[in-house]
Structures are given as C-alpha cells and as structure tokens.
Design a protein around this motif. Sequence first.
Motif, PDB file in Angstrom:
ATOM      1  N   THR A   1      46.749 -41.227 -10.537  1.00  0.00           N
ATOM      2  CA  THR A   1      47.490 -41.814  -9.175  1.00  0.00           C
ATOM      3  C   THR A   1      48.877 -42.062  -9.443  1.00  0.00           C
ATOM      4  OG1 THR A   1      45.285 -42.675  -8.499  1.00  0.00           O
ATOM      5  CG2 THR A   1      47.342 -43.626  -7.504  1.00  0.00           C
ATOM      6  N   LEU A   2      49.846 -41.583  -8.389  1.00  0.00           N
ATOM      7  CA  LEU A   2      51.088 -41.622  -8.910  1.00  0.00           C
ATOM      8  C   LEU A   2      51.902 -42.372  -7.778  1.00  0.00           C
ATOM      9  CD1 LEU A   2      52.178 -37.655  -9.322  1.00  0.00           C
ATOM     10  CD2 LEU A   2      51.027 -39.293 -10.872  1.00  0.00           C
ATOM     11  N   SER A   3      53.150 -43.211  -8.033  1.00  0.00           N
ATOM     12  CA  SER A   3      53.823 -43.948  -7.232  1.00  0.00           C
ATOM     13  C   SER A   3      54.613 -43.122  -6.390  1.00  0.00           C
ATOM     14  CB  SER A   3      54.513 -44.843  -8.161  1.00  0.00           C
ATOM     15  OG  SER A   3      55.341 -45.641  -7.039  1.00  0.00           O
ATOM     16  N   GLY A   4      54.259 -43.047  -5.174  1.00  0.00           N
ATOM     17  CA  GLY A   4      55.420 -42.253  -4.343  1.00  0.00           C
ATOM     18  C   GLY A   4      54.549 -41.684  -3.274  1.00  0.00           C
ATOM     19  N   GLY A   5      54.913 -41.724  -1.924  1.00  0.00           N
ATOM     20  CA  GLY A   5      54.142 -41.274  -0.672  1.00  0.00           C
ATOM     21  C   GLY A   5      55.040 -40.812   0.519  1.00  0.00           C
ATOM     22  N   TYR A   6      54.356 -40.993   1.677  1.00  0.00           N
ATOM     23  CA  TYR A   6      55.235 -40.296   2.975  1.00  0.00           C
ATOM     24  C   TYR A   6      56.088 -41.241   3.019  1.00  0.00           C
ATOM     25  CZ  TYR A   6      51.607 -42.947   5.403  1.00  0.00           C
ATOM     26  OH  TYR A   6      50.851 -43.885   6.223  1.00  0.00           O
ATOM     27  N   ALA A   7      55.862 -42.856   2.902  1.00  0.00           N
ATOM     28  CA  ALA A   7      57.208 -43.743   3.043  1.00  0.00           C
ATOM     29  C   ALA A   7      58.459 -43.133   2.150  1.00  0.00           C
ATOM     30  CB  ALA A   7      56.726 -45.220   2.680  1.00  0.00           C
ATOM     31  N   ASP A   8      58.373 -42.408   1.235  1.00  0.00           N
ATOM     32  CA  ASP A   8      59.133 -42.048   0.444  1.00  0.00           C
ATOM     33  C   ASP A   8      59.724 -40.776   0.609  1.00  0.00           C
ATOM     34  OD1 ASP A   8      59.075 -44.583  -1.297  1.00  0.00           O
ATOM     35  OD2 ASP A   8      57.072 -44.013  -1.918  1.00  0.00           O
ATOM     36  N   GLY A   9      59.364 -40.420   1.891  1.00  0.00           N
ATOM     37  CA  GLY A   9      59.740 -39.054   2.008  1.00  0.00           C
ATOM     38  C   GLY A   9      58.881 -37.616   1.565  1.00  0.00           C
ATOM     39  N   ILE A  10      57.715 -37.940   0.756  1.00  0.00           N
ATOM     40  CA  ILE A  10      57.110 -37.012   0.456  1.00  0.00           C
ATOM     41  C   ILE A  10      55.886 -36.672   1.581  1.00  0.00           C
ATOM     42  CG2 ILE A  10      55.219 -36.443  -1.373  1.00  0.00           C
ATOM     43  CD1 ILE A  10      56.590 -38.433  -3.228  1.00  0.00           C
ATOM     44  N   THR A  11      56.472 -35.697   2.367  1.00  0.00           N
ATOM     45  CA  THR A  11      55.495 -35.591   3.717  1.00  0.00           C
ATOM     46  C   THR A  11      54.238 -35.364   3.577  1.00  0.00           C
ATOM     47  OG1 THR A  11      55.267 -34.003   5.392  1.00  0.00           O
ATOM     48  CG2 THR A  11      56.276 -33.280   3.615  1.00  0.00           C
ATOM     49  N   ARG A  12      53.258 -35.834   4.453  1.00  0.00           N
ATOM     50  CA  ARG A  12      51.845 -35.476   4.392  1.00  0.00           C
ATOM     51  C   ARG A  12      51.645 -34.105   4.501  1.00  0.00           C
ATOM     52  NH1 ARG A  12      48.444 -36.942   8.053  1.00  0.00           N
ATOM     53  NH2 ARG A  12      46.530 -37.892   7.412  1.00  0.00           N
ATOM     54  N   HIS A  13      52.297 -33.567   5.098  1.00  0.00           N
ATOM     55  CA  HIS A  13      51.878 -32.006   5.084  1.00  0.00           C
ATOM     56  C   HIS A  13      51.682 -31.273   3.797  1.00  0.00           C
ATOM     57  CE1 HIS A  13      54.127 -32.123   8.941  1.00  0.00           C
ATOM     58  NE2 HIS A  13      53.102 -31.676   9.302  1.00  0.00           N
ATOM     59  N   LEU A  14      52.188 -32.036   2.712  1.00  0.00           N
ATOM     60  CA  LEU A  14      51.882 -31.578   1.061  1.00  0.00           C
ATOM     61  C   LEU A  14      50.461 -31.936   0.968  1.00  0.00           C
ATOM     62  CD1 LEU A  14      55.149 -32.425  -0.492  1.00  0.00           C
ATOM     63  CD2 LEU A  14      54.584 -30.308   0.191  1.00  0.00           C
ATOM     64  N   SER A  15      49.573 -32.591   1.611  1.00  0.00           N
ATOM     65  CA  SER A  15      48.300 -33.011   1.005  1.00  0.00           C
ATOM     66  C   SER A  15      47.445 -31.913   0.655  1.00  0.00           C
ATOM     67  CB  SER A  15      47.599 -33.839   2.259  1.00  0.00           C
ATOM     68  OG  SER A  15      48.170 -34.807   2.738  1.00  0.00           O
ATOM     69  N   ASN A  16      46.777 -31.838  -0.270  1.00  0.00           N
ATOM     70  CA  ASN A  16      45.752 -30.943  -0.693  1.00  0.00           C
ATOM     71  C   ASN A  16      46.455 -29.390  -1.243  1.00  0.00           C
ATOM     72  OD1 ASN A  16      43.304 -32.337  -0.999  1.00  0.00           O
ATOM     73  ND2 ASN A  16      43.430 -32.592   0.925  1.00  0.00           N
ATOM     74  N   ILE A  17      47.665 -29.413  -0.627  1.00  0.00           N
ATOM     75  CA  ILE A  17      48.379 -28.044  -0.922  1.00  0.00           C
ATOM     76  C   ILE A  17      49.747 -28.366  -1.923  1.00  0.00           C
ATOM     77  CG2 ILE A  17      47.788 -26.868   1.161  1.00  0.00           C
ATOM     78  CD1 ILE A  17      50.464 -27.435   2.102  1.00  0.00           C
TER      79      ILE A  17
END
Length: 371
Positions: free
Chosen positions: A262-278
């Motif tokens: 589990t890494l620190s960083g998510g969609y609130a940091d600009g890591i778009t949810r479109h990357l989920s599972n891909i």
Amino acid sequence: MAKGILSIDLDALVANWRALDRLSAGSVETGAVVKADGYGLNAGIVGKALARAGARRFFVALAEEGAALRQALGGSLDEGPQILVFSGHMAGDAALLRDHGLVPMLNSPEQLSRHLQFLPGHAFGVQLDSGMNRLGMEPSDWAPVRAAALAQGPVLIMSHLACSDEPHLGQNRAQLDTFRQMTEGCNVPRSLSATGGILLGPEYHFDVTRPGVGLYGGAPFTRAEPVVRLSLPVIQVRNLTPGETVGYGGSWTARQPTRIATLSGGYADGITRHLSNIGQVFAGDTPCPLAGRVSMDLLTVDVSALPEVPETLDLICPAQGVDRIADLAGTIGYEVLTQLGHRYERRYLGEAGADIASPDAAGQPAPVTTP
Ligand SMILES: *Cc1c(COP(=O)(O)O)cnc(C)c1O
C-alpha cells in the motif's frame, strides 16, 4: 515520512530548452512557456533556471501568473526578462500589467481599445487567430485595426497551431499561410510555434518560439530528457491468499498467493482513478501492477515479483514517463503534469538550480538539493 517525493531535475529542464533552441537557426529566439505554474512544476523556480540559461521571454496564461513570475525573476519591462500574457488585457488588469511590467497579447479589437485607453504607451503584443478558432484576432478583426495597432509598435505578433503534434495534417500548412498573409509587411517580430511547431521545421520558426511541454520532458518532443520523478512511500505490505480482493469495490482478486504493498498517493494527488487496475509502478526497471482501485490517498500494488520491497516505488520515472501514464489514463502528458498534487515534497535537483530556492506551490519553502 508518508509524503510522496516529486523530484524535478532542473539540469534536464535546461538541457531540453537548449536542445529545442538548437533546432532553430541562430537568429531565432527561444522563449519559454511557464503557464499553469510552470506546468505544475513551479513557475518561479523553472523560470529562474531557464533565465539563467539564457531565456529572455516567458509566456503565461494570466496576468496574475505574470505578476508572480515577475516577483520570482525580478527585472522590469524595460530591462527584461519579458513576460507576455496570452489572455491579453482583460477588464481590471491594467494595474497588474503596469505594476509588474507585463506585456498583454491583445486578442481582439476590444482588448486593443481597452489597452490604448487604460495603458497608453505600455508595451503590448498581438495574438492572431490563424485557424484554431480559440484565441486571437481573426483576419476580419485584424484588417481594420492593423494599421492603428502597428502604429503603436507592438513587441510581438503571434498565432498558435492547432495540430502541430500531427505533422501530416494539412491544417499546419494552412495556418502557416494564413499567418504569413496576416503579418506580411508588419516588420514586427513574429512567433507561431510551440513545441510541436519547432519540430515541424524552420519555416514555422519565425523570430521567436514558445516551447512549453517539451521543456518539461513531454511529447511531442520525444527526445526530451525526463524532468520529473515521482516516488511513493510504501506504508504497509501484506500477503493475500487466492480469492481475497483488494480495495474499494473488491475490484481486484488474487489468483495466487500475492504480496500487496500500500503506497502513499492517490487521486487527491493527481494520480487519476483511471489508472485503477491498469497502471504500474516501478522498482528500478521492475514493474509492479496496480491492484485495485486508486483511492484518495492510497494506491495498492502487486509486489510479488520483488525479492524485497523498497521504501519507495516510482510512478513517474525513466521506465514510465508522463506520456505513458497519460496513454493508460486516456489523456495527455500535459494533464498528468498539471494535475500533480500539492502534498508531495518537491525536490529540485541539479546544478542549474543549486541556489534557487523559493516558495513552492503549497507555500512551503522548496528544499533544493543536488544529487
Ligand atoms: C500552451 C501554449 C504554448 C506551449 O505549448 P506546448 O505544446 O506546451 O509547447 C505556446 N503557445 C500558446 C498560445 C499556448 O497556449
């Protein structure tokens, strides 16, 4: 520390500016576009590094951005560096333009009258629309005001290409012809090309070029040196047995015994949810696939391939640049860069920025480190 680390290599940035500069002949001046806070990387710091490398003209979108940049760069309208504002002279901008020595690129006959009324004698440029239908005076706007505008001595006349990253399209040539016709006999420095236009060749260069994304390592300047690295700390590692799922909605299921980090960083940091599972993150050259949905502050990844889990894994790195992430997410590198969040610790690397320190976008002093 759970903050992600966003490293910005100012030597690579400067190398990219120089490489783009070398693509045009000696008399062509290479400017720099630092709108949207230097494509999310801090316009003040980026601007200082490029000014030191020799850039004398900077372009921003808004007068407010220009004012902040002037504070970082110093200088003045007379001494330079010149700061030009794409949105032109909007109602209420006169004081900002005057006090910070900014050059509005006037986009319409209305902006021209406003400028001559509120800031007579203050430098301006003209933006023409050669076919993009977005910003600037069209041929029918320009013809009636051209003589009056030229009599006031604009410092630059520019236009923007809609398709410069698609060299085969006829629209590039059509816009080039229109721009030539509209500026024939003007005797004012001209500018048509952003990064893509520079790559189209010398006909498109005129007197001043305006690269943006190529400076920051993005397509279409495929030979750019990577500028950005994003490293995300590992908060926790767990073992899953087959059939267990990961994250919101249980959208990823372990098929075999699996280690999940589990890494620190998510969609609130600009890591778009479109990357989920891909998407993937990297440990050096080894990819670790995202397993489960991107959440607001966290990412979960399959680290089973790693003999040992490092303290951080990289989302943006030489093995996976901003354009690769953009492809996966169905967007462009520009959007990936400008969405990078404000929770990262930003580290400015390289000799070019060894003594450049100024507040970062979050208002924190930006630590400046050399590798
Ligand atoms: C953003 C922009 C640029 C820079 O474009 P890049 O593709 O990032 O090089 C140049 N000119 C105008 C008018 C722009 O809006």
